[in-house]
Design a protein around this motif. Structure first.
Motif, PDB file in Angstrom:
ATOM      1  N   THR A  40       1.586   0.445   4.843  1.00  0.00           N
ATOM      2  CA  THR A  40       1.105   1.084   6.069  1.00  0.00           C
ATOM      3  C   THR A  40       1.113   2.608   5.956  1.00  0.00           C
ATOM      4  OG1 THR A  40       3.282   1.192   7.122  1.00  0.00           O
ATOM      5  CG2 THR A  40       2.007  -0.847   7.421  1.00  0.00           C
ATOM      6  N   LEU A  41       0.306   3.226   6.800  1.00  0.00           N
ATOM      7  CA  LEU A  41       0.240   4.690   6.840  1.00  0.00           C
ATOM      8  C   LEU A  41       1.605   5.282   7.166  1.00  0.00           C
ATOM      9  CD1 LEU A  41      -1.491   7.284   6.750  1.00  0.00           C
ATOM     10  CD2 LEU A  41      -1.984   6.928   9.191  1.00  0.00           C
ATOM     11  N   GLY A  42       2.336   4.623   8.068  1.00  0.00           N
ATOM     12  CA  GLY A  42       3.673   5.112   8.409  1.00  0.00           C
ATOM     13  C   GLY A  42       4.649   5.045   7.256  1.00  0.00           C
ATOM     14  N   GLU A  43       4.454   4.075   6.342  1.00  0.00           N
ATOM     15  CA  GLU A  43       5.336   3.968   5.181  1.00  0.00           C
ATOM     16  C   GLU A  43       4.997   5.008   4.124  1.00  0.00           C
ATOM     17  OE1 GLU A  43       6.562  -0.664   4.573  1.00  0.00           O
ATOM     18  OE2 GLU A  43       4.440  -0.197   4.327  1.00  0.00           O
ATOM     19  N   ILE A  44       3.716   5.203   3.849  1.00  0.00           N
ATOM     20  CA  ILE A  44       3.336   6.101   2.756  1.00  0.00           C
ATOM     21  C   ILE A  44       3.416   7.569   3.158  1.00  0.00           C
ATOM     22  CG2 ILE A  44       1.874   4.326   1.712  1.00  0.00           C
ATOM     23  CD1 ILE A  44      -0.588   5.801   2.751  1.00  0.00           C
ATOM     24  N   ASN A  45       3.431   7.844   4.488  1.00  0.00           N
ATOM     25  CA  ASN A  45       3.594   9.218   4.979  1.00  0.00           C
ATOM     26  C   ASN A  45       4.401   9.186   6.273  1.00  0.00           C
ATOM     27  OD1 ASN A  45       3.455  11.876   5.778  1.00  0.00           O
ATOM     28  ND2 ASN A  45       1.233  12.078   5.520  1.00  0.00           N
ATOM     29  N   ILE A  62       1.446  13.624  -0.721  1.00  0.00           N
ATOM     30  CA  ILE A  62       1.855  12.752  -1.821  1.00  0.00           C
ATOM     31  C   ILE A  62       2.352  11.445  -1.220  1.00  0.00           C
ATOM     32  CG2 ILE A  62       3.395  12.453  -3.792  1.00  0.00           C
ATOM     33  CD1 ILE A  62       1.337  14.650  -4.172  1.00  0.00           C
ATOM     34  N   ILE A  63       1.832  10.347  -1.725  1.00  0.00           N
ATOM     35  CA  ILE A  63       2.253   9.042  -1.214  1.00  0.00           C
ATOM     36  C   ILE A  63       3.685   8.764  -1.654  1.00  0.00           C
ATOM     37  CG2 ILE A  63       1.873   6.542  -1.397  1.00  0.00           C
ATOM     38  CD1 ILE A  63      -1.111   7.135  -1.633  1.00  0.00           C
ATOM     39  N   GLN A  64       4.523   8.450  -0.692  1.00  0.00           N
ATOM     40  CA  GLN A  64       5.908   8.115  -0.991  1.00  0.00           C
ATOM     41  C   GLN A  64       5.945   6.809  -1.786  1.00  0.00           C
ATOM     42  OE1 GLN A  64       8.779   8.822   2.100  1.00  0.00           O
ATOM     43  NE2 GLN A  64       9.827   6.883   1.697  1.00  0.00           N
ATOM     44  N   THR A  65       6.710   6.804  -2.880  1.00  0.00           N
ATOM     45  CA  THR A  65       6.793   5.613  -3.727  1.00  0.00           C
ATOM     46  C   THR A  65       7.382   4.445  -2.944  1.00  0.00           C
ATOM     47  OG1 THR A  65       7.068   6.961  -5.712  1.00  0.00           O
ATOM     48  CG2 THR A  65       7.740   4.656  -5.855  1.00  0.00           C
ATOM     49  N   ILE A  66       6.675   3.329  -2.967  1.00  0.00           N
ATOM     50  CA  ILE A  66       7.076   2.145  -2.207  1.00  0.00           C
ATOM     51  C   ILE A  66       6.980   0.923  -3.109  1.00  0.00           C
ATOM     52  CG2 ILE A  66       6.563   0.689  -0.201  1.00  0.00           C
ATOM     53  CD1 ILE A  66       5.313   3.103   1.125  1.00  0.00           C
ATOM     54  N   GLU A  67       7.905   0.006  -2.947  1.00  0.00           N
ATOM     55  CA  GLU A  67       7.875  -1.269  -3.658  1.00  0.00           C
ATOM     56  C   GLU A  67       7.677  -2.420  -2.682  1.00  0.00           C
ATOM     57  OE1 GLU A  67      11.562  -1.549  -5.737  1.00  0.00           O
ATOM     58  OE2 GLU A  67      10.879  -0.377  -7.465  1.00  0.00           O
ATOM     59  N   PHE A 164      -3.391   0.425   7.179  1.00  0.00           N
ATOM     60  CA  PHE A 164      -2.775   0.066   5.905  1.00  0.00           C
ATOM     61  C   PHE A 164      -3.810  -0.045   4.789  1.00  0.00           C
ATOM     62  CE2 PHE A 164      -4.203  -3.845   7.829  1.00  0.00           C
ATOM     63  CZ  PHE A 164      -4.694  -4.592   6.776  1.00  0.00           C
ATOM     64  N   PHE A 165      -3.298  -0.082   3.565  1.00  0.00           N
ATOM     65  CA  PHE A 165      -4.072  -0.589   2.428  1.00  0.00           C
ATOM     66  C   PHE A 165      -3.254  -1.720   1.814  1.00  0.00           C
ATOM     67  CE2 PHE A 165      -1.449   2.636   0.290  1.00  0.00           C
ATOM     68  CZ  PHE A 165      -1.068   2.001  -0.885  1.00  0.00           C
ATOM     69  N   SER A 166      -3.935  -2.623   1.112  1.00  0.00           N
ATOM     70  CA  SER A 166      -3.244  -3.733   0.461  1.00  0.00           C
ATOM     71  C   SER A 166      -3.592  -3.764  -1.016  1.00  0.00           C
ATOM     72  CB  SER A 166      -3.603  -5.070   1.121  1.00  0.00           C
ATOM     73  OG  SER A 166      -4.994  -5.320   1.022  1.00  0.00           O
ATOM     74  N   VAL A 167      -2.700  -4.349  -1.780  1.00  0.00           N
ATOM     75  CA  VAL A 167      -2.917  -4.569  -3.208  1.00  0.00           C
ATOM     76  C   VAL A 167      -3.111  -6.067  -3.410  1.00  0.00           C
ATOM     77  CG1 VAL A 167      -1.914  -4.421  -5.522  1.00  0.00           C
ATOM     78  CG2 VAL A 167      -1.550  -2.564  -3.868  1.00  0.00           C
TER      79      VAL A 167
END
Length: 244
Positions: A40-45, A62-67, A164-167
């Motif tokens: 989500t946008l809230g997670e990456i920024n 910069i996108i915060q590193t997320i797993e 959000f974006f998804s993988v």
């Protein structure tokens, strides 16, 4: 021409011998496209949380590193001779994504492989590929994502931190050297041939028509799979010299 000569009852002494055929390449079913939990946008920024629900500019960041966790359905572990993972980003954000690095890791953090997708515009999809040759995948993975975004530039947008974006991950042409997996039907994975020499007799035989006898074939299947085998013995022919 030589005439056949009857020499009385003769035959072949009972014997036992064996040949071994090994399993060839095993192909797993293709991995259907499966999405990770959303990024989500809230997670990456996280800095945008206070602006949620407002119209405004999103600066570059910069996108915060997320797993995120990911699980394969058809195997517990698999080591590949060949095959590819297709890693796809579906961008549902209002801003572009740049230089997105997607790393595959074991749950203990050990790195497996990665791909980089250079640019994904809003409402679009882009993919990269990971070569699986000589790699081992466990059932459970961590998908690590980082990168950056140019933001919304001079365009004012509605900031929704739930965007959000998804993988998405899929796999094709998956040939394994070893695996604990659901094995689909295989077309011809066992191939091989061998020679069994008849035992020596007092009257060496070049060719014989048997009045009676029994050839007993025992298959010792050391595979954890049911197998349907087709065995051809070209030296055994019917009275018309045709292989049955």
């Amino acid at each position: 021409n030589l005439e056949p000569m009857k020499i009385g009852d003769t035959g072949v002494k009972p014997f036992s011998d064996s040949i071994i055929s090994e399993m060839g390449s095993i192909e797993l079913s293709p991995i259907p496209s499966t999405a990770t939990p959303p990024f989500t946008l809230g997670e990456i920024n996280p800095n945008l949380s206070s602006l949620n629900g407002q119209n405004g500019l999103i600066p570059s960041f910069i996108i915060q590193t997320i797993e995120k966790s990911f699980e394969f359905d058809d195997f517990e572990t698999a080591t590949f001779k060949s095959g590819s993972l297709i890693i796809e980003i579906e961008n549902q954000l209002k801003i572009p994504l740049n230089n997105i690095s997607i790393k595959l890791k074991q749950t203990d953090g050990v790195y497996i492989d990665s791909t980089v997708i250079d640019e994904v515009n809003p409402s679009s999809t882009k993919s990269g590929t990971i070569d699986l040759t000589a790699k081992t995948l466990p059932k459970d993975l961590l998908i690590e994502v980082d990168g950056n975004s140019p933001g919304s530039s001079s365009l004012s947008v509605l900031i929704n931190t739930s965007d959000f974006f998804s993988v998405k991950i899929s796999g094709t042409a998956l040939i394994v050297s070893s695996a604990v997996a659901k094995i689909p039907s295989q077309s011809n994975p066992i191939q091989g041939n061998g020679i069994m020499a008849l035992p020596e007799t007092d009257n060496p035989i070049a060719e014989a028509i048997f009045e009676k006898g029994l050839l007993k074939i025992i298959i010792d299947n050391q595979l954890d799979l049911d197998s349907e085998l087709k065995m051809i013995i070209p030296n055994i022919q019917n009275e018309s010299y045709i292989i049955d």
